[in-house]
Design a protein around this motif. Sequence first.
Motif, PDB file in Angstrom:
ATOM      1  N   LEU A  49     -56.147  36.930 -53.942  1.00  0.00           N
ATOM      2  CA  LEU A  49     -57.243  37.759 -53.429  1.00  0.00           C
ATOM      3  C   LEU A  49     -56.831  38.525 -52.173  1.00  0.00           C
ATOM      4  O   LEU A  49     -57.203  39.690 -51.992  1.00  0.00           O
ATOM      5  N   LEU A  50     -56.076  37.861 -51.287  1.00  0.00           N
ATOM      6  CA  LEU A  50     -55.657  38.496 -50.035  1.00  0.00           C
ATOM      7  C   LEU A  50     -54.419  39.367 -50.211  1.00  0.00           C
ATOM      8  O   LEU A  50     -53.992  40.043 -49.276  1.00  0.00           O
ATOM      9  N   LYS A  51     -53.834  39.317 -51.416  1.00  0.00           N
ATOM     10  CA  LYS A  51     -52.623  40.081 -51.720  1.00  0.00           C
ATOM     11  C   LYS A  51     -51.466  39.682 -50.807  1.00  0.00           C
ATOM     12  O   LYS A  51     -50.738  40.532 -50.275  1.00  0.00           O
ATOM     13  N   VAL A  52     -51.315  38.361 -50.614  1.00  0.00           N
ATOM     14  CA  VAL A  52     -50.184  37.809 -49.884  1.00  0.00           C
ATOM     15  C   VAL A  52     -49.540  36.751 -50.769  1.00  0.00           C
ATOM     16  O   VAL A  52     -50.136  36.276 -51.728  1.00  0.00           O
ATOM     17  N   ASP A  53     -48.330  36.374 -50.437  1.00  0.00           N
ATOM     18  CA  ASP A  53     -47.649  35.322 -51.175  1.00  0.00           C
ATOM     19  C   ASP A  53     -48.244  33.971 -50.787  1.00  0.00           C
ATOM     20  O   ASP A  53     -48.637  33.790 -49.624  1.00  0.00           O
ATOM     21  N   PRO A  54     -48.337  33.013 -51.707  1.00  0.00           N
ATOM     22  CA  PRO A  54     -48.855  31.689 -51.344  1.00  0.00           C
ATOM     23  C   PRO A  54     -48.098  31.049 -50.184  1.00  0.00           C
ATOM     24  O   PRO A  54     -48.674  30.295 -49.397  1.00  0.00           O
ATOM     25  N   SER A  55     -46.810  31.385 -50.039  1.00  0.00           N
ATOM     26  CA  SER A  55     -46.044  30.828 -48.921  1.00  0.00           C
ATOM     27  C   SER A  55     -46.586  31.304 -47.575  1.00  0.00           C
ATOM     28  O   SER A  55     -46.437  30.615 -46.563  1.00  0.00           O
ATOM     29  N   THR A  56     -47.234  32.455 -47.550  1.00  0.00           N
ATOM     30  CA  THR A  56     -47.847  32.948 -46.310  1.00  0.00           C
ATOM     31  C   THR A  56     -48.969  32.014 -45.878  1.00  0.00           C
ATOM     32  O   THR A  56     -49.062  31.635 -44.703  1.00  0.00           O
ATOM     33  N   LEU A  57     -49.825  31.614 -46.816  1.00  0.00           N
ATOM     34  CA  LEU A  57     -50.900  30.677 -46.480  1.00  0.00           C
ATOM     35  C   LEU A  57     -50.327  29.332 -46.037  1.00  0.00           C
ATOM     36  O   LEU A  57     -50.830  28.719 -45.088  1.00  0.00           O
ATOM     37  N   ARG A  58     -49.259  28.871 -46.709  1.00  0.00           N
ATOM     38  CA  ARG A  58     -48.639  27.605 -46.303  1.00  0.00           C
ATOM     39  C   ARG A  58     -48.064  27.711 -44.897  1.00  0.00           C
ATOM     40  O   ARG A  58     -48.173  26.784 -44.088  1.00  0.00           O
ATOM     41  N   ARG A  59     -47.467  28.849 -44.576  1.00  0.00           N
ATOM     42  CA  ARG A  59     -46.909  29.061 -43.230  1.00  0.00           C
ATOM     43  C   ARG A  59     -48.023  29.097 -42.192  1.00  0.00           C
ATOM     44  O   ARG A  59     -47.907  28.516 -41.114  1.00  0.00           O
ATOM     45  N   TRP A  60     -49.139  29.762 -42.506  1.00  0.00           N
ATOM     46  CA  TRP A  60     -50.273  29.807 -41.581  1.00  0.00           C
ATOM     47  C   TRP A  60     -50.815  28.409 -41.327  1.00  0.00           C
ATOM     48  O   TRP A  60     -51.162  28.066 -40.198  1.00  0.00           O
ATOM     49  N   ARG A  61     -50.905  27.584 -42.384  1.00  0.00           N
ATOM     50  CA  ARG A  61     -51.426  26.226 -42.222  1.00  0.00           C
ATOM     51  C   ARG A  61     -50.533  25.372 -41.341  1.00  0.00           C
ATOM     52  O   ARG A  61     -51.010  24.528 -40.587  1.00  0.00           O
ATOM     53  N   SER A  62     -49.217  25.569 -41.446  1.00  0.00           N
ATOM     54  CA  SER A  62     -48.293  24.716 -40.699  1.00  0.00           C
ATOM     55  C   SER A  62     -47.962  25.252 -39.315  1.00  0.00           C
ATOM     56  O   SER A  62     -47.249  24.598 -38.558  1.00  0.00           O
ATOM     57  N   ALA A  63     -48.467  26.429 -38.963  1.00  0.00           N
ATOM     58  CA  ALA A  63     -48.218  27.003 -37.638  1.00  0.00           C
ATOM     59  C   ALA A  63     -48.900  26.153 -36.571  1.00  0.00           C
ATOM     60  O   ALA A  63     -49.848  25.426 -36.829  1.00  0.00           O
ATOM     61  N   THR A  64     -48.393  26.236 -35.347  1.00  0.00           N
ATOM     62  CA  THR A  64     -49.016  25.534 -34.221  1.00  0.00           C
ATOM     63  C   THR A  64     -49.449  26.574 -33.213  1.00  0.00           C
ATOM     64  O   THR A  64     -48.603  27.221 -32.625  1.00  0.00           O
ATOM     65  N   PRO A  65     -50.763  26.755 -33.027  1.00  0.00           N
ATOM     66  CA  PRO A  65     -51.878  26.163 -33.755  1.00  0.00           C
ATOM     67  C   PRO A  65     -52.015  26.782 -35.148  1.00  0.00           C
ATOM     68  O   PRO A  65     -51.518  27.886 -35.387  1.00  0.00           O
ATOM     69  N   PRO A  66     -52.726  26.092 -36.048  1.00  0.00           N
ATOM     70  CA  PRO A  66     -52.897  26.645 -37.404  1.00  0.00           C
ATOM     71  C   PRO A  66     -53.553  28.024 -37.360  1.00  0.00           C
ATOM     72  O   PRO A  66     -54.391  28.295 -36.511  1.00  0.00           O
ATOM     73  N   GLN A  67     -53.132  28.876 -38.285  1.00  0.00           N
ATOM     74  CA  GLN A  67     -53.679  30.226 -38.388  1.00  0.00           C
ATOM     75  C   GLN A  67     -54.347  30.389 -39.741  1.00  0.00           C
ATOM     76  O   GLN A  67     -54.326  29.486 -40.563  1.00  0.00           O
ATOM     77  N   GLY A  68     -54.910  31.553 -39.983  1.00  0.00           N
ATOM     78  CA  GLY A  68     -55.507  31.840 -41.275  1.00  0.00           C
ATOM     79  C   GLY A  68     -56.894  31.246 -41.415  1.00  0.00           C
ATOM     80  O   GLY A  68     -57.473  30.725 -40.458  1.00  0.00           O
ATOM     81  N   PRO A  69     -57.435  31.323 -42.630  1.00  0.00           N
ATOM     82  CA  PRO A  69     -58.795  30.818 -42.859  1.00  0.00           C
ATOM     83  C   PRO A  69     -58.838  29.288 -42.783  1.00  0.00           C
ATOM     84  O   PRO A  69     -57.822  28.621 -43.007  1.00  0.00           O
ATOM     85  N   PRO A  70     -60.006  28.730 -42.463  1.00  0.00           N
ATOM     86  CA  PRO A  70     -60.148  27.262 -42.438  1.00  0.00           C
ATOM     87  C   PRO A  70     -59.806  26.667 -43.805  1.00  0.00           C
ATOM     88  O   PRO A  70     -60.069  27.269 -44.837  1.00  0.00           O
ATOM     89  N   PHE A  71     -59.226  25.482 -43.779  1.00  0.00           N
ATOM     90  CA  PHE A  71     -58.826  24.818 -45.010  1.00  0.00           C
ATOM     91  C   PHE A  71     -59.138  23.334 -44.932  1.00  0.00           C
ATOM     92  O   PHE A  71     -59.395  22.791 -43.855  1.00  0.00           O
ATOM     93  N   ILE A  72     -59.104  22.697 -46.092  1.00  0.00           N
ATOM     94  CA  ILE A  72     -59.304  21.256 -46.182  1.00  0.00           C
ATOM     95  C   ILE A  72     -58.138  20.699 -46.978  1.00  0.00           C
ATOM     96  O   ILE A  72     -57.799  21.228 -48.050  1.00  0.00           O
ATOM     97  N   GLN A  73     -57.523  19.644 -46.444  1.00  0.00           N
ATOM     98  CA  GLN A  73     -56.450  18.990 -47.171  1.00  0.00           C
ATOM     99  C   GLN A  73     -57.056  17.859 -47.997  1.00  0.00           C
ATOM    100  O   GLN A  73     -57.575  16.889 -47.468  1.00  0.00           O
ATOM    101  N   ILE A  74     -56.999  17.987 -49.309  1.00  0.00           N
ATOM    102  CA  ILE A  74     -57.569  17.012 -50.226  1.00  0.00           C
ATOM    103  C   ILE A  74     -56.565  15.912 -50.538  1.00  0.00           C
ATOM    104  O   ILE A  74     -56.914  14.747 -50.660  1.00  0.00           O
ATOM    105  N   ALA A  75     -55.304  16.271 -50.689  1.00  0.00           N
ATOM    106  CA  ALA A  75     -54.210  15.352 -50.994  1.00  0.00           C
ATOM    107  C   ALA A  75     -52.967  15.894 -50.283  1.00  0.00           C
ATOM    108  O   ALA A  75     -53.006  17.002 -49.737  1.00  0.00           O
ATOM    109  N   PRO A  76     -51.862  15.136 -50.279  1.00  0.00           N
ATOM    110  CA  PRO A  76     -50.678  15.604 -49.549  1.00  0.00           C
ATOM    111  C   PRO A  76     -50.236  17.037 -49.883  1.00  0.00           C
ATOM    112  O   PRO A  76     -49.778  17.755 -49.016  1.00  0.00           O
TER     113      PRO A  76
END
Length: 101
Positions: A49-76
């Motif tokens: 939907l955002l027209k980005v690679d999934p790795s971009t969202l993974r990078r945003w989640r692992s950034a310090t501090p986290p970036q991007g839209p809010p997320f919930i970790q359901i499993a590892p």
Amino acid sequence: MRIRPHVPAASRLSVPPPTPAGPAHQADPAAEFDLLHSGWYSTEELAALLKVDPSTLRRWRSATPPQGPPFIQIAPRLYLYSIPDTQLWLAQKRTDPSEAA
């Protein structure tokens, strides 16, 4: 087991109604909608939907501090993004040139 028909992610995205601005409306945005029943995007669906690679969202989640839209970790290795949280995040990122002047 009840099977629900698949609804493409693009058709689940809708614009929330405008809310008045002001101190009374600065409470927790998650309290304004039902997270459990409001719909979710997977990393791959949101990336498409955002027209980005999934790795971009993974990078945003692992950034310090986290970036991007809010997320919930359901499993590892399973992260989900609430549709209303994503819409709110996009609205906050929006720049209106007529208001910037």
